[in-house]
Design a protein around this motif. Structure first.
Motif, PDB file in Angstrom:
ATOM      1  N   GLU A   1       0.810  -1.216   0.000  1.00 19.72           N
ATOM      2  CA  GLU A   1       0.000   0.000   0.000  1.00 19.72           C
ATOM      3  C   GLU A   1       0.849   1.275   0.000  1.00 19.72           C
ATOM      4  O   GLU A   1       0.508   2.271   0.625  1.00 19.72           O
ATOM      5  N   VAL A   2       1.969   1.242  -0.722  1.00 21.91           N
ATOM      6  CA  VAL A   2       2.784   2.443  -0.821  1.00 21.91           C
ATOM      7  C   VAL A   2       2.145   3.428  -1.799  1.00 21.91           C
ATOM      8  O   VAL A   2       1.279   3.072  -2.598  1.00 21.91           O
ATOM      9  N   LYS A   3       2.598   4.661  -1.745  1.00 24.83           N
ATOM     10  CA  LYS A   3       2.062   5.714  -2.600  1.00 24.83           C
ATOM     11  C   LYS A   3       3.081   6.084  -3.673  1.00 24.83           C
ATOM     12  O   LYS A   3       4.281   5.947  -3.484  1.00 24.83           O
TER      13      LYS A   3
ATOM     14  N   PHE B   1       1.790  -7.260  -2.498  1.00 23.35           N
ATOM     15  CA  PHE B   1       0.345  -7.467  -2.525  1.00 23.35           C
ATOM     16  C   PHE B   1      -0.199  -7.571  -1.096  1.00 23.35           C
ATOM     17  O   PHE B   1       0.499  -7.956  -0.179  1.00 23.35           O
ATOM     18  N   GLY B   2      -1.453  -7.251  -0.967  1.00 27.58           N
ATOM     19  CA  GLY B   2      -2.085  -7.341   0.346  1.00 27.58           C
ATOM     20  C   GLY B   2      -2.037  -6.028   1.101  1.00 27.58           C
ATOM     21  O   GLY B   2      -1.416  -5.050   0.675  1.00 27.58           O
TER      22      GLY B   2
ATOM     23  N   SER C   1      -7.492  -7.092  -2.911  1.00 28.82           N
ATOM     24  CA  SER C   1      -8.617  -6.260  -3.329  1.00 28.82           C
ATOM     25  C   SER C   1      -8.377  -5.569  -4.667  1.00 28.82           C
ATOM     26  O   SER C   1      -9.269  -5.499  -5.502  1.00 28.82           O
ATOM     27  N   LYS C   2      -7.172  -5.080  -4.903  1.00 26.76           N
ATOM     28  CA  LYS C   2      -6.929  -4.340  -6.143  1.00 26.76           C
ATOM     29  C   LYS C   2      -6.545  -5.295  -7.277  1.00 26.76           C
ATOM     30  O   LYS C   2      -5.975  -6.370  -7.036  1.00 26.76           O
ATOM     31  N   PRO C   3      -6.852  -4.919  -8.516  1.00 24.28           N
ATOM     32  CA  PRO C   3      -6.508  -5.779  -9.656  1.00 24.28           C
ATOM     33  C   PRO C   3      -4.993  -5.960  -9.776  1.00 24.28           C
ATOM     34  O   PRO C   3      -4.220  -5.050  -9.468  1.00 24.28           O
TER      35      PRO C   3
END
Length: 271
Positions: A160-162, A194-195, A254-256
């Protein structure tokens, strides 16, 4: 002198012997205590402790494994909460004081500043596990980690990095795993991408004043009962939930997943 006097004298000498309490330095000098304590201390706290005296500095900087695990997710200077430069561009125009300033310089600035400081302190070379979950991490910054010959990072977490260009990340990984790469590279052995990132730790409770302690003591019997119930409830919840991968149903990611990851993983597997 009678034997009873000798026994009395011996007892008196024993009682009057002062009790020596170990200092914090004595406790941390025990590697078992030190290694059990380090995971609960952020890098800023370790550096502050090392700055208190030469003894602490020698202990922390010369004991193997002290800086092996580096988690920057809760470091204040590593945070980057500015929207992207395409969202109006106002922030970007305000910081673009140099025409040579790139997007990577802008987005990875906080982490590059921290890495520069750690490198000057000769700490970065000891890091084996690096956690950057939720921070502003660019693909160029990660590529530098992969190709830097002085890097010893074996495990990297970037969940979940930006501001990360996923395509460029895959290209960097595939290049790092190319058949013609230098021997013993890449040193990275595990990448967590991922995750979801781990939940943030609970905020520490501020120290209680004497008045607050006095008020709390009046309700200690009531709170003890509730604490007992809470512990049982928490234990039951943990035992019933277990690991998400083994207990939950449905989609875990959750994300593709972008095209190209399958080929990237195969290239890295063959390396």
């Amino acid at each position: 002198m009678a034997s009873g006097d000798l026994g009395h004298q011996h007892t008196r000498d024993y009682i009057e012997t002062p009790e020596l309490s170990p200092s914090l330095l004595d406790l941390l000098s025990n590697t078992l205590v030190l290694y059990q304590t380090i995971p609960y201390l952020p890098i800023s706290t370790l550096l502050n402790v090392a700055a208190t005296s030469r003894s602490f500095r020698h202990l922390l900087h010369n004991t193997p494994g002290v800086f092996r695990h580096l988690d920057l997710t809760q470091v204040t200077t590593a945070q980057f909460d500015i929207d992207g430069i395409d969202h109006g561009g106002e922030v970007w125009r305000n910081v673009q004081v140099d025409e040579n300033l790139t997007e990577d310089d802008f987005y990875s600035g906080p982490l590059r500043g921290i890495f520069s400081s750690l490198r000057r302190r000769n700490i970065l070379q000891h890091v084996n596990t690096l956690v950057l979950d939720g921070l502003s991490v660019t693909s160029e910054f990660l590529n530098d980690i992969l190709v830097d010959p002085s890097s010893r990072i074996r495990i990297l977490s970037i969940r979940e990095v930006k501001n990360l260009n996923e395509r460029k990340l895959m290209q960097a990984l595939r290049y790092a795993c190319r058949p013609t790469r230098p021997e013993d590279t890449p040193r990275l052995r595990a990448l967590y991408y991922f995750g979801k990132k781990d939940a943030a730790p609970l905020m520490a409770t501020p120290p209680l004043t004497q008045a607050a302690l006095a008020r709390a003591s009046r309700g200690v019997n009531i709170s003890a009962g509730w604490n007992h119930k809470s512990q049982h409830a928490l234990k039951a919840s943990i035992e019933s939930e277990g690991e998400d991968w083994y207990s939950r149903k449905g989609r875990m990611i959750s994300k593709p997943i972008a095209d190209g990851w399958a080929e990237t993983l195969l290239d890295c597997r063959r390396s």
